[in-house]
Motif scaffolding. Structure first.
Motif, PDB file in Angstrom:
ATOM      1  N   PHE A   1       0.882  -1.165   0.000  1.00 10.21           N
ATOM      2  CA  PHE A   1       0.000   0.000   0.000  1.00 10.21           C
ATOM      3  C   PHE A   1       0.917   1.211   0.000  1.00 10.21           C
TER       4      PHE A   1
ATOM      5  N   VAL B   1       3.054  -4.789   2.781  1.00 13.21           N
ATOM      6  CA  VAL B   1       2.236  -5.419   3.819  1.00 13.21           C
ATOM      7  C   VAL B   1       2.336  -6.935   3.738  1.00 13.21           C
TER       8      VAL B   1
ATOM      9  N   PRO C   1      -0.630 -12.125  14.622  1.00 14.35           N
ATOM     10  CA  PRO C   1      -1.023 -10.952  15.398  1.00 14.35           C
ATOM     11  C   PRO C   1      -1.693  -9.903  14.519  1.00 14.35           C
ATOM     12  N   SER C   2      -2.302  -8.932  15.148  1.00 12.02           N
ATOM     13  CA  SER C   2      -2.993  -7.876  14.416  1.00 12.02           C
ATOM     14  C   SER C   2      -2.023  -7.143  13.495  1.00 12.02           C
ATOM     15  N   GLY C   3      -2.471  -6.906  12.285  1.00 11.81           N
ATOM     16  CA  GLY C   3      -1.655  -6.132  11.354  1.00 11.81           C
ATOM     17  C   GLY C   3      -0.623  -6.933  10.591  1.00 11.81           C
ATOM     18  N   CYS C   4      -0.659  -8.263  10.698  1.00  9.09           N
ATOM     19  CA  CYS C   4       0.365  -9.058  10.023  1.00  9.09           C
ATOM     20  C   CYS C   4       0.010  -9.335   8.578  1.00  9.09           C
ATOM     21  N   GLY C   5      -1.178  -8.959   8.157  1.00  6.72           N
ATOM     22  CA  GLY C   5      -1.511  -9.101   6.747  1.00  6.72           C
ATOM     23  C   GLY C   5      -2.465 -10.238   6.413  1.00  6.72           C
ATOM     24  N   LYS C   6      -3.081 -10.837   7.416  1.00  4.74           N
ATOM     25  CA  LYS C   6      -4.009 -11.950   7.173  1.00  4.74           C
ATOM     26  C   LYS C   6      -5.165 -11.531   6.279  1.00  4.74           C
ATOM     27  N   THR C   7      -5.825 -10.447   6.701  1.00  7.59           N
ATOM     28  CA  THR C   7      -6.971  -9.963   5.937  1.00  7.59           C
ATOM     29  C   THR C   7      -6.560  -9.583   4.526  1.00  7.59           C
ATOM     30  N   THR C   8      -5.397  -8.974   4.405  1.00  7.37           N
ATOM     31  CA  THR C   8      -4.940  -8.544   3.080  1.00  7.37           C
ATOM     32  C   THR C   8      -4.792  -9.730   2.139  1.00  7.37           C
TER      33      THR C   8
ATOM     34  N   GLU D   1     -12.164 -13.709  10.461  1.00  6.44           N
ATOM     35  CA  GLU D   1     -12.516 -13.585  11.882  1.00  6.44           C
ATOM     36  C   GLU D   1     -14.020 -13.617  12.094  1.00  6.44           C
TER      37      GLU D   1
HETATM   38  N1  LIG Z   1      -6.193  -0.115   2.313  1.00  9.27           N
HETATM   39  C1  LIG Z   1      -5.068  -0.033   3.027  1.00  9.27           C
HETATM   40  N2  LIG Z   1      -4.248   1.031   2.877  1.00  9.27           N
HETATM   41  C2  LIG Z   1      -3.107   1.121   3.584  1.00  9.27           C
HETATM   42  N3  LIG Z   1      -2.691   0.207   4.472  1.00  9.27           N
HETATM   43  C3  LIG Z   1      -3.453  -0.865   4.672  1.00  9.27           C
HETATM   44  C4  LIG Z   1      -4.683  -1.045   3.962  1.00  9.27           C
HETATM   45  N4  LIG Z   1      -5.234  -2.219   4.369  1.00  9.27           N
HETATM   46  C5  LIG Z   1      -4.398  -2.725   5.280  1.00  9.27           C
HETATM   47  N5  LIG Z   1      -3.326  -1.927   5.465  1.00  9.27           N
HETATM   48  C6  LIG Z   1      -2.204  -2.193   6.363  1.00  9.27           C
HETATM   49  O1  LIG Z   1      -1.730  -3.480   6.102  1.00  9.27           O
HETATM   50  C7  LIG Z   1      -1.344  -4.135   7.285  1.00  9.27           C
HETATM   51  C8  LIG Z   1      -2.013  -5.488   7.350  1.00  9.27           C
HETATM   52  O2  LIG Z   1      -3.401  -5.304   7.465  1.00  9.27           O
HETATM   53  P1  LIG Z   1      -4.389  -6.526   7.592  1.00  9.27           P
HETATM   54  O3  LIG Z   1      -5.755  -5.957   7.664  1.00  9.27           O
HETATM   55  O4  LIG Z   1      -4.115  -7.513   6.527  1.00  9.27           O
HETATM   56  O5  LIG Z   1      -3.997  -7.129   8.994  1.00  9.27           O
HETATM   57  P2  LIG Z   1      -4.645  -8.345   9.775  1.00  9.27           P
HETATM   58  O6  LIG Z   1      -3.589  -9.363   9.905  1.00  9.27           O
HETATM   59  O7  LIG Z   1      -5.910  -8.744   9.142  1.00  9.27           O
HETATM   60  O8  LIG Z   1      -4.905  -7.699  11.194  1.00  9.27           O
HETATM   61  P3  LIG Z   1      -6.153  -7.858  12.168  1.00  9.27           P
HETATM   62  O9  LIG Z   1      -5.936  -9.098  12.948  1.00  9.27           O
HETATM   63  O10 LIG Z   1      -6.055  -6.640  13.034  1.00  9.27           O
HETATM   64  O11 LIG Z   1      -7.394  -7.868  11.332  1.00  9.27           O
HETATM   65  C9  LIG Z   1      -1.711  -3.213   8.434  1.00  9.27           C
HETATM   66  O12 LIG Z   1      -0.541  -2.617   8.895  1.00  9.27           O
HETATM   67  C10 LIG Z   1      -2.621  -2.208   7.807  1.00  9.27           C
HETATM   68  O13 LIG Z   1      -2.430  -0.953   8.406  1.00  9.27           O
END
Ligand SMILES: Nc1ncnc2c1ncn2[C@@H]1O[C@H](COP(=O)(O)OP(=O)(O)OP(=O)(O)O)[C@@H](O)[C@H]1O
Ligand SMILES: [Mg+2]
Lengths: 260, 350
Positions: B13, B18, B37-44, B159
């Motif tokens: 991004f 990410v 952990p939160s923010g590790c990129g799972k959702t991405t 989740e």
């Molecule tokens: N649209 C976006 N623009 C910029 N940064 C993003 C965007 N989407 C996600 N990120 C960043 O990418 C990183 C990973 O986000 P992601 O949502 O994949 O985390 P996650 O593992 O799902 O966390 P969680 O457990 O909190 O849901 C985070 O640091 C987030 O700030």
């Protein structure tokens, strides 16, 4: 003591709004000397110009609402979904019609679309109607946009969109089947305001020389005594009637939700 | 040939990367959890599979077909969101039937399919209700039915249980697993709850800073973590700095006590690690001072300090055994099979 004051405030407020209304109604009934009668109403309703202009304005109002919905719902939706950072800008733009007088807008239109321009819309009645419609939609924009945007804020636009997309839906279906029905109440309140604005609008219709209700009221007001009062009462009743109908529609939509 | 292939996915991004180099193969019918952990990129990663994000590099293949360039509504993927995302203006039955309607399935075939789905999630009577008339757990089950109704090729869950309370979370996760096995649908389940991931997955991908740190069965992940991060993130880990006395036989000195592992270890210094259930109390062993005792029902949890470290030890409840009191000194004996040897400072484990 405190209660007394609030009652007093209420009464004064009510008098402030009701007295002119009652006065107008009373006056509209006095066309026949020495007795109350509906002569003024009869005279207004019998006037073919009344029917023509009123019909024209109602038609324009409905078209304005349709145009407003088609314009505003996808825009507000898209801004919320994809351009959240632009929201303040869009909001400002939609507020501009409140700041810029209608007369300025109309003169702009006339300059841009006059008969010697590339797009000579003012040359034909149909073209001028389209111009007027656009003008009305502009006037209604601040109310429509706010109402729809507030409606959108009550739901998780992004998740709903993504859920629908993953189920195979395209944009038209998402907006038509999911977004619009969910902001219907908001659209209704925006639509009511648009209707009220268009029915009474004078400046644009007069300057574009269209046979709308606003100029007709003005004309009548300048030339008659009792009929304008009757007309005002009719316009008032129609406006409130519309509000009632719209309330009813959104209530019915709500009932459909509650009944299982 | 695997069914779902994530081929060296990357996502940035702007300037921030990410997802780094995410590479994985999922077999047909497998249940994979992304844990991290939160923010590790799972959702991405999940959103890239669904098509809501475009990978900066890499490809996604489903059943041999490259879907990287397809729009989300062309991918035939079912998705369940944390926030349910049911359509509020539609009844439960219409929600479940939405995907079928979009696909052009005639009404006569939709009805039975919707009924079948509602049966599957155990809500056969709820078809006429609206989403707001359901509890959170029911709404999420409807969301699951809605995602499954059009027979997607892959099911993605981000989740899905986070918004529910603990008890429903456990029963619903078991129900999700049951349905998944019944339908044999390839599934990716995102969670940051390790218990959730350990209990229902065929395989777990532990993610850390946009990289898949380790992929393996729940038992492999828990018992044989291959990186320091995985060892720490999944389960509780007690760590003891150790001095190598004899690398060939695995003789070590820990907190003034000699321990023989009976297997060769690398050159020191090392960190010896054990799960809370891998320690027992004994007459001799590493001396530890008890700092607290928790009675958790089936398990007693002992907190202590040994070799300068805070440690946690679990043992099964025994009605007759006395509990050590705080302040008391006990001896911890390692259960050989439970010990892990972590190299220091490199994160390598034997
Ligand atoms: N649209 C976006 N623009 C910029 N940064 C993003 C965007 N989407 C996600 N990120 C960043 O990418 C990183 C990973 O986000 P992601 O949502 O994949 O985390 P996650 O593992 O799902 O966390 P969680 O457990 O909190 O849901 C985070 O640091 C987030 O700030
Ligand atoms: Mg997430």
């Amino acid at each position: 003591m405190k209660r007394l004051w609030s009652w007093a405030a209420l009464v004064i407020g009510a008098l402030y709004f009701l007295l002119p209304l009652i006065g107008t109604i009373e006056f509209s009934l006095r066309m026949r000397r020495g007795a109350y009668s509906l002569d003024a109403y009869r005279s207004v309703l019998a006037d073919p110009a009344f029917r023509a202009t009123f019909g024209y304005s109602v038609m324009m109002a409905l078209l304005t609402i349709v145009l407003g919905v088609v314009l505003v719902v996808p825009t507000a939706y898209w801004v919320r979904l994809r351009l959240p950072r632009l929201r303040p800008v869009i909001e400002f733009v939609t507020l501009l019609p409140l700041v810029i007088p209608a007369i300025v807008v109309v003169f702009g239109y006339i300059r841009l679309y006059n008969t010697s321009s590339i797009l000579p819309l003012t040359g034909t009645a149909g073209g001028t109607n389209i111009l007027l419609l656009c003008g009305y939609a502009t006037l209604a924009l601040p109310y429509m946009y706010r109402a729809v945007d507030t409606g959108l804020s009550t739901m998780d636009v992004r998740s709903l969109t993504e859920a629908a997309q993953s189920l195979g839906a395209g944009w038209v279906r998402i907006i038509g089947r999911l977004i619009l029905p969910n902001v219907l109440g908001a659209v209704m309140s925006g639509a009511f305001l648009s209707f009220a604005i268009v029915i009474g609008e004078f400046t644009m219709a007069a300057l574009l020389n269209r046979p709308a209700f606003g100029p007709y009221m003005q004309l009548l007001g300048a030339n008659r005594a009792y009929e304008p009062a009757a007309l005002a009462v009719i316009a008032f009743a129609v406006t409130w009637g519309c509000m009632g109908v719209m309330q009813l529609i959104s209530r019915l939509a709500g009932v459909r939700k509650t009944a299982t | 040939m695997s069914f779902l292939t994530l081929d060296h996915l990357q996502k940035s991004f702007g300037d921030t990367k990410v997802v780094h180099d995410f590479d994985m193969r999922v077999e047909k019918g497998e249940f994979i959890s992304f844990l991290g952990p939160s923010g590790c990129g799972k959702t991405t990663v999940l959103r890239m599979v669904a098509g809501f994000e475009t990978p900066s590099a890499g490809r996604i293949l489903i059943d041999g077909q490259d879907v990287t360039g397809l729009r989300p509504n062309q991918r035939q993927i079912g998705m369940v969101f944390q926030a349910y995302a049911l359509f509020p203006n539609l009844t439960v039955a219409d929600n479940v039937g939405f995907g079928l309607k979009v696909a052009g399935v005639p009404r006569a075939e939709r009805g039975p399919r919707v009924a079948e789905m509602l049966d599957l999630i155990g809500l056969p009577q709820m078809g006429g209700r609206y989403p707001w008339q359901l509890s959170g757990g029911q709404q999420q089950r409807v969301a699951l039915a809605r995602a499954l109704a059009p027979r997607p090729r892959v099911l993605l869950l981000d989740e899905p249980l986070s918004a529910l309370d603990a008890k429903i979370r456990v029963s619903l996760r078991n129900q999700i697993r049951e349905i998944q096995q019944q339908l044999g649908i390839t599934t990716i389940f995102v969670t940051h709850d390790q218990e959730e991931a350990l209990s229902i997955s065929d395989r777990i991908v532990v993610m850390h800073r946009g990289v898949a740190d380790q992929t393996g069965t729940p038992r492999e992940i828990y018992n044989h973590p291959t990186t320091d991060f995985v060892a720490n993130f999944v389960g509780t880990l007690n760590r003891f700095p150790a001095e190598v006395l004899d690398a060939a036989t695995g003789r070590l000195r820990v907190g003034g006590t000699e321990i023989e592992l009976g297997r060769p270890v690398g050159p020191g210094p090392l960190v010896l690690a054990a799960r809370p259930e891998g320690l027992v109390l004994a007459e001799t062993g590493i001396p530890a001072e008890v700092t607290g005792v928790e009675f958790l029902g089936s398990v007693q949890r002992l907190r202590a300090r040994a070799a300068g470290q805070s440690i946690v030890m679990d043992r099964f409840n025994a009605p007759t055994a006395a509990l050590p009191a705080p302040g008391e000194t006990v001896h911890l004996c390692p259960l050989r099979s439970h010990w892990m040897v972590l190299a220091q400072p490199e994160a390598e484990i034997v």
